[in-house]
Design an enzyme around this catalytic site. Structure first.
Site, mmCIF file in Angstrom:
data_model
loop_
_atom_site.group_PDB
_atom_site.id
_atom_site.type_symbol
_atom_site.label_atom_id
_atom_site.label_comp_id
_atom_site.label_asym_id
_atom_site.label_seq_id
_atom_site.Cartn_x
_atom_site.Cartn_y
_atom_site.Cartn_z
ATOM 1 N N ARG A 84 -36.821 -29.919 37.292
ATOM 2 C CA ARG A 84 -37.994 -29.040 37.449
ATOM 3 C C ARG A 84 -39.176 -29.887 37.907
ATOM 4 O O ARG A 84 -39.464 -30.932 37.323
ATOM 5 C CB ARG A 84 -38.321 -28.331 36.132
ATOM 6 C CG ARG A 84 -39.560 -27.441 36.249
ATOM 7 C CD ARG A 84 -39.746 -26.509 35.061
ATOM 8 N NE ARG A 84 -39.074 -25.246 35.284
ATOM 9 C CZ ARG A 84 -39.418 -24.088 34.679
ATOM 10 N NH1 ARG A 84 -40.423 -24.050 33.822
ATOM 11 N NH2 ARG A 84 -38.768 -22.984 34.935
ATOM 12 N N SER A 123 -35.707 -18.792 31.781
ATOM 13 C CA SER A 123 -36.475 -20.031 31.922
ATOM 14 C C SER A 123 -36.601 -20.753 30.586
ATOM 15 O O SER A 123 -36.621 -20.113 29.527
ATOM 16 C CB SER A 123 -37.868 -19.667 32.442
ATOM 17 O OG SER A 123 -38.467 -20.771 33.046
ATOM 18 N N PRO A 124 -36.720 -22.072 30.623
ATOM 19 C CA PRO A 124 -36.953 -22.796 29.369
ATOM 20 C C PRO A 124 -38.264 -22.337 28.742
ATOM 21 O O PRO A 124 -39.282 -22.244 29.432
ATOM 22 C CB PRO A 124 -37.084 -24.257 29.811
ATOM 23 C CG PRO A 124 -36.569 -24.329 31.200
ATOM 24 C CD PRO A 124 -36.696 -22.975 31.791
ATOM 25 N N HIS A 165 -37.027 -32.573 33.117
ATOM 26 C CA HIS A 165 -38.387 -32.036 33.285
ATOM 27 C C HIS A 165 -39.278 -33.069 33.954
ATOM 28 O O HIS A 165 -39.716 -34.026 33.332
ATOM 29 C CB HIS A 165 -38.931 -31.660 31.901
ATOM 30 C CG HIS A 165 -39.939 -30.566 31.931
ATOM 31 N ND1 HIS A 165 -40.853 -30.415 32.951
ATOM 32 C CD2 HIS A 165 -40.187 -29.553 31.051
ATOM 33 C CE1 HIS A 165 -41.610 -29.351 32.693
ATOM 34 N NE2 HIS A 165 -41.221 -28.810 31.548
ATOM 35 N N CYS A 208 -40.500 -23.073 25.202
ATOM 36 C CA CYS A 208 -40.726 -23.702 23.897
ATOM 37 C C CYS A 208 -40.947 -22.637 22.836
ATOM 38 O O CYS A 208 -41.700 -21.688 23.044
ATOM 39 C CB CYS A 208 -41.973 -24.564 23.949
ATOM 40 S SG CYS A 208 -41.728 -26.087 24.832
ATOM 41 N N TYR A 258 -45.916 -33.640 31.964
ATOM 42 C CA TYR A 258 -45.246 -34.422 30.934
ATOM 43 C C TYR A 258 -44.948 -35.818 31.500
ATOM 44 O O TYR A 258 -45.363 -36.151 32.610
ATOM 45 C CB TYR A 258 -44.001 -33.670 30.430
ATOM 46 C CG TYR A 258 -44.378 -32.343 29.802
ATOM 47 C CD1 TYR A 258 -45.236 -32.303 28.702
ATOM 48 C CD2 TYR A 258 -43.943 -31.130 30.331
ATOM 49 C CE1 TYR A 258 -45.630 -31.091 28.137
ATOM 50 C CE2 TYR A 258 -44.335 -29.918 29.771
ATOM 51 C CZ TYR A 258 -45.183 -29.902 28.676
ATOM 52 O OH TYR A 258 -45.587 -28.715 28.132
ATOM 53 N N GLN A 286 -32.668 -28.367 28.825
ATOM 54 C CA GLN A 286 -33.798 -28.999 29.518
ATOM 55 C C GLN A 286 -34.250 -30.210 28.705
ATOM 56 O O GLN A 286 -34.648 -30.078 27.541
ATOM 57 C CB GLN A 286 -34.968 -28.021 29.689
ATOM 58 C CG GLN A 286 -36.042 -28.620 30.613
ATOM 59 C CD GLN A 286 -37.325 -27.792 30.690
ATOM 60 O OE1 GLN A 286 -37.887 -27.447 29.659
ATOM 61 N NE2 GLN A 286 -37.785 -27.504 31.902
ATOM 62 N N ARG A 291 -41.414 -14.957 30.912
ATOM 63 C CA ARG A 291 -41.990 -13.909 30.048
ATOM 64 C C ARG A 291 -41.247 -12.587 30.155
ATOM 65 O O ARG A 291 -41.136 -11.856 29.170
ATOM 66 C CB ARG A 291 -43.477 -13.741 30.367
ATOM 67 C CG ARG A 291 -44.295 -14.946 29.879
ATOM 68 C CD ARG A 291 -45.635 -15.014 30.534
ATOM 69 N NE ARG A 291 -45.490 -15.101 31.981
ATOM 70 C CZ ARG A 291 -46.469 -14.908 32.835
ATOM 71 N NH1 ARG A 291 -47.673 -14.626 32.401
ATOM 72 N NH2 ARG A 291 -46.272 -15.013 34.132
ATOM 73 N N HIS A 347 -45.217 -30.210 35.068
ATOM 74 C CA HIS A 347 -46.179 -29.756 34.055
ATOM 75 C C HIS A 347 -46.936 -30.873 33.342
ATOM 76 O O HIS A 347 -47.417 -30.669 32.232
ATOM 77 C CB HIS A 347 -45.483 -28.861 33.012
ATOM 78 C CG HIS A 347 -44.862 -27.629 33.616
ATOM 79 N ND1 HIS A 347 -44.058 -26.768 32.912
ATOM 80 C CD2 HIS A 347 -44.930 -27.110 34.872
ATOM 81 C CE1 HIS A 347 -43.647 -25.779 33.690
ATOM 82 N NE2 HIS A 347 -44.176 -25.979 34.906
HETATM 83 C C1 LIG Z 1 -43.648 -19.198 25.599
HETATM 84 C C2 LIG Z 1 -43.422 -20.075 26.788
HETATM 85 C C3 LIG Z 1 -42.880 -21.347 26.614
HETATM 86 C C4 LIG Z 1 -42.625 -22.158 27.711
HETATM 87 N N1 LIG Z 1 -41.990 -23.357 27.545
HETATM 88 C C5 LIG Z 1 -41.552 -24.057 28.626
HETATM 89 C C6 LIG Z 1 -40.666 -25.152 28.481
HETATM 90 O O1 LIG Z 1 -40.243 -25.476 27.396
HETATM 91 N N2 LIG Z 1 -40.298 -25.833 29.594
HETATM 92 C C7 LIG Z 1 -40.731 -25.461 30.831
HETATM 93 O O2 LIG Z 1 -40.374 -26.095 31.825
HETATM 94 N N3 LIG Z 1 -41.527 -24.390 31.001
HETATM 95 C C8 LIG Z 1 -41.929 -23.670 29.925
HETATM 96 N N4 LIG Z 1 -42.674 -22.540 30.102
HETATM 97 C C9 LIG Z 1 -42.967 -22.089 31.462
HETATM 98 C C10 LIG Z 1 -41.909 -21.082 31.881
HETATM 99 O O3 LIG Z 1 -40.616 -21.647 31.885
HETATM 100 C C11 LIG Z 1 -42.205 -20.503 33.269
HETATM 101 O O4 LIG Z 1 -42.179 -21.560 34.206
HETATM 102 C C12 LIG Z 1 -43.549 -19.788 33.322
HETATM 103 O O5 LIG Z 1 -43.741 -18.995 32.158
HETATM 104 C C13 LIG Z 1 -43.658 -18.894 34.540
HETATM 105 O O6 LIG Z 1 -42.641 -17.921 34.554
HETATM 106 P P1 LIG Z 1 -42.916 -16.349 34.213
HETATM 107 O O7 LIG Z 1 -44.014 -15.901 35.108
HETATM 108 O O8 LIG Z 1 -41.595 -15.692 34.474
HETATM 109 O O9 LIG Z 1 -43.302 -16.282 32.746
HETATM 110 C C14 LIG Z 1 -42.976 -21.719 28.996
HETATM 111 C C15 LIG Z 1 -43.544 -20.452 29.155
HETATM 112 C C16 LIG Z 1 -43.747 -19.622 28.087
HETATM 113 C C17 LIG Z 1 -44.311 -18.250 28.306
#
Ligand SMILES: Cc1cc2nc3c(=O)[nH]c(=O)nc-3n(C[C@H](O)[C@H](O)[C@H](O)COP(=O)(O)O)c2cc1C
Ligand SMILES: Cc1cc2nc3c(=O)[nH]c(=O)nc-3n(C[C@H](O)[C@H](O)[C@H](O)COP(=O)(O)OP(=O)(O)OC[C@H]3O[C@@H](n4cnc5c(N)ncnc54)[C@H](O)[C@@H]3O)c2cc1C
Length: 739
Positions: free
Chosen positions: A608, A401-402, A555, A404, A560, A479, A702, A558
């Protein structure tokens, strides 16, 4: 100890027996309003595990049950002329009447005083008891009397169902799905003794009304169901026993104790019959309460311990039951699936049974699912089934997943990003996404975010893309985003979504609504702003193509910029870009079109979205289907289905795979491929999601921070090892050990 039990159902009786077993000097009275041989319902169901727990606490009751029950291992699913058979499930059915008789007899042997035809309306005569157990069923008078303390909630579900019996001797737990002119009818049927089976008929409220069953008597119900299921019943009759059409009440209580009164069984909670029987839960409550009383001499401490241990267990069961009952409420949605996938979706509906559990219980069945999914024989597990979108071919269905990293300098990714993305690509995922990469300097969330707005960015990204392509089998996606009203905020670990301490830059959004009350107020975008942002996205897409990215993701989630247009919570515009969903989608779709035109035809684009705002006035899953339909009609290839983060006051309902139902609904109703993300952690989850048709790709965030080699480790566990890169080839002969 003096114990008064109100209600001689499974919970009250088993508890009484166990307390007398624990100490014969306890004075235990059961007050039951019915006669000893009055009963409702037909058969109750126990899993093998539930029977084992009864054996642990009272062997005579267990032995009497096993002498009378009917055991089965198989589940048969009849759908569109096919019968899907799966084995290894291990359940037993028993007549409720027989069960009550066994418990009553054993209670009598143990010296429990049983008073029948005693309708308890008032607890005053029993106030001097040390403990009062309110085991008086789903319509508990005691729970209602002390509602302020127990804080019950009752959620009446929309489907209608009726409990019937039949003389048809089912050999397996049997589901029928049968369509007539009124709608789709579901049957849950199982045998509970040599001559009898339970036969529950369920349907939607609309089909029930159309069939004219609103005021149906028991006889009219039987006549209707016998006609509808004449072929299945093969000449056998249906039987009634207070067989009235009902809606299922999900009962939950905020507290299970009040002074010396405790709730147990249906008075405290209900769980839909499609996940197992309320009888089993009621008996497990009795065992948990007995344990708490044995461990704590003081009743008050024991009741506190009982509630603390048992309530979360039941709530977890209720969550699984909720997903299960929703599957039966939404069965029409699955009716377009091929029978083999329909059956798998049914078996794995509650998430308690996964592809992996089923593989252990019934390997032949799961092998047939895998063959069907992969369209080849022998077949890899669904996770390792390749996937194609336009000209993009992914080796497997796992996506990083993307995420940051907040580690860039004026948008330029550096060695951190190379190692972060490079190691995850080496880890075996089919597709790795960059973090949210912004199309302009002012569109960054924070000063540490990556961008695609300067020539240096393209060069730095190309280095990463080239590494992934040269040194791994993964594909890499970009992304693209603009942070909108969430721009100009701190690095995540310095205060998520908080404005910068200094050096803030001006921000824009659909409407001038700040994120937090203390956040910067964004400027409402003008048409000129929109033109610039649209062109920034198109330019960034072209730069992404120059870098060699394989797929773009826009995107729209969320909170944005583009998400701020879609949700009405942050879009109060009065022009053509606010108001209806169609209007709110207008600018995001303009951006999509500009990007689609700038991006090669052979390469796919994903979007997304936040499928719900988790706020009643915001967008919900049905709107998300509409959003997906619009995107599909503009050439979007796949929807990456996330949720929430659009307003700070949302109330998400977290849990395992909590966003997957949205991906499933979009996939089926909008007819577009989906990626699912959110609390997906195991390869068993991924295989189940894919084989059940809940999504086409599984996105893990994660889990990949924790373990960049997630896919390689899953591969090894599944007996489908991935080839290591040459420098690591010594691992072919290595046995990993961690503890
Ligand atoms: C450190 C971190 C950075 C993230 N950055 C982005 C991002 O840049 N773009 C995005 O769409 N979601 C971002 N997310 C959300 C994740 O892509 C994902 O949708 C969310 O963590 C749920 O998935 P998981 O339960 O597998 O962690 C971020 C999540 C984490 C933990
Ligand atoms: C119509 C119907 C049919 C069902 N059929 C099945 C089935 O076939 N299989 C299955 O597994 N589950 C069935 N269930 C669910 C199942 O009965 C319960 O989940 C399970 O029995 C719960 O056990 P319990 O001891 O908590 O409550 P119950 O079994 O409901 O027992 C509560 C007892 O309290 C008594 N009572 C209530 N109020 C008072 C009062 N004020 N004073 C004295 N006594 C009182 C009642 O008469 C009853 O005997 C059925 C439920 C309903 C409503």
């Amino acid at each position: 100890m003096r114990i008064v039990v109100v209600g001689g159902g499974p919970a009250g009786l088993l508890f009484s027996i166990l307390m007398k077993r624990a100490d014969a000097s306890h004075d235990v009275t059961v007050l039951e309003r019915n006669k000893a041989d009055d009963t409702f319902g037909f058969g109750v169901v126990f899993s093998d595990a539930a029977l084992d727990s009864i054996a642990d606490v009272d062997k005579p009751v267990h032995d009497a049950i096993t002498k009378s029950f009917f055991h089965w291992d198989d589940i048969h699913i009849h759908f569109k002329g096919d019968v899907l058979k799966s084995t290894g499930h291990g359940f037993s059915g028993l007549s409720r009447q027989v069960l009550l008789n066994i418990l009553q007899r054993r209670a009598g042997e143990m010296g429990v005083r049983q008073v029948f035809q005693a309708d308890v309306g008032d607890l005053a005569p029993y106030r001097d008891a040390d403990l009062i157990l309110a085991a008086d069923g789903a319509n508990s008078t005691i729970r209602a009397k002390y509602a302020d303390a127990f804080k019950p909630t009752i959620d009446w579900r929309p489907n209608r169902f009726v409990w019937l019996g039949t003389t048809f001797p089912f050999t397996a737990f049997t589901f029928y799905f049968k369509e007539n002119e009124h709608g789709l009818w579901r049957v849950h049927a199982y045998r509970y003794d040599r001559e009898h089976s339970t036969f529950i008929v369920e349907t939607t409220e609309s089909a029930w009304r159309k069939a004219g069953l609103e005021n149906a008597s028991e006889d009219a119900t039987i006549a209707f169901c016998e006609k509808l299921f004449a072929k299945e019943l093969a000449g056998h009759r249906l039987l009634k026993n207070r067989s009235l059409w009902r809606s299922f009440p999900i009962i939950r209580c905020g507290a299970w104790r009040h002074g010396n009164i405790a709730l147990a069984g249906d008075s405290a909670h209900t769980a839909h019959f499609s996940i197992g029987s309320g009888t089993k839960l009621a008996m497990e409550d009795a065992i948990a309460l007995r344990d708490a009383l044995l461990e704590n001499r003081d009743v008050s401490a024991a009741l506190e311990a009982y509630e603390k241990v048992r309530k979360p267990q039941v709530e977890s069961y209720q969550r699984a039951a909720q997903v299960s009952l929703q599957w039966f409420e939404d069965t029409e949605r699955y009716a377009g699936l091929e029978p083999i996938q329909f059956g798998f979706s049914l078996l794995t509906r509650s998430l308690r049974v996964s592809h992996e559990n089923l593989r252990k219980r019934d390997p032949a069945y799961v092998a047939s699912i895998d063959r069907w999914f992969a369209k080849k024989d022998p077949a890899p597990p669904p996770l390792f089934t390749p996937y194609k979108l336009r000209g993009l071919e992914l080796e497997n269905r796992v996506v990083v997943s993307p995420m940051c990293q907040y580690s860039a300098e004026d948008g330029t990714p550096d060695d951190w990003h190379l190692v972060h993305l490079g190691s995850r690509a080496m880890g075996g995922a089919g597709l790795v996404f960059t973090e949210m990469t912004d199309v302009s300097r002012e569109g960054r969330i924070s000063p540490g975010c990556t961008g695609m707005y300067k020539p240096e960015h393209a060069a730095a990204w190309r280095r990463i893309v080239d590494f992934v392509h040269a040194r791994s089998r993964a594909k890499i996606g970009l992304q693209l985003a603009h942070a909108g009203r969430k721009a100009s905020t701190r690095l995540a670990w310095e205060g998520m979504d908080e404005p910068l301490a200094d050096g803030n830059w001006p921000i824009v959004s659909a409407s001038p609504i700040p994120w937090f009350p203390h956040s910067q107020v964004p400027r409402e975008m003008t048409r000129a702003d929109m033109d610039k942002v649209r062109d920034d996205f198109a330019r960034a897409a072209r730069m992404g193509e120059e870098c060699g990215f394989d797929i773009l993701e826009l995107h729209f989630a969320h909170g944005y910029l583009l998400s701020s247009f879609i949700t009405p919570l942050s879009n109060t515009r009065k022009d053509a870009y606010g108001g209806s969903l169609e209007n709110r989608m207008r600018f995001p779709l303009e951006v999509f079109d500009a990007v689609r035109a700038a991006w090669p035809d052979a390469k796919p684009i994903s979007v997304r979205i936040s499928a719900t705002d988790w706020v009643p006035e915001g967008i919900g899953p049905a709107d998300a289907v509409e959003v997906a339909r619009m995107l599909k009609s503009h050439g979007c290839d796949i929807i990456d289905v996330s949720a929430g983060q659009t307003v700070p006051h949302s109330k998400p309902v977290y849990g395992r795979q909590f966003q997957t139902p949205f991906a499933e609904r979009i996939r089926i109703e909008a007819g577009i491929p989906t990626m699912t993300v959110g609390n997906i952690s195991s390869y068993a989850d991924v295989n189940s999601i894919l084989a059940a048709g809940r999504a086409d790709l599984c996105v893990l965030a994660r889990a990949h921070l924790w373990n960049p080699y997630w896919t390689r480790h899953a591969a090894r566990e599944l007996g489908h090892p991935l080839p290591w890169p040459d420098p690591y080839s010594s691992l072919d002969r290595y046995t990993p050990r961690f503890t």
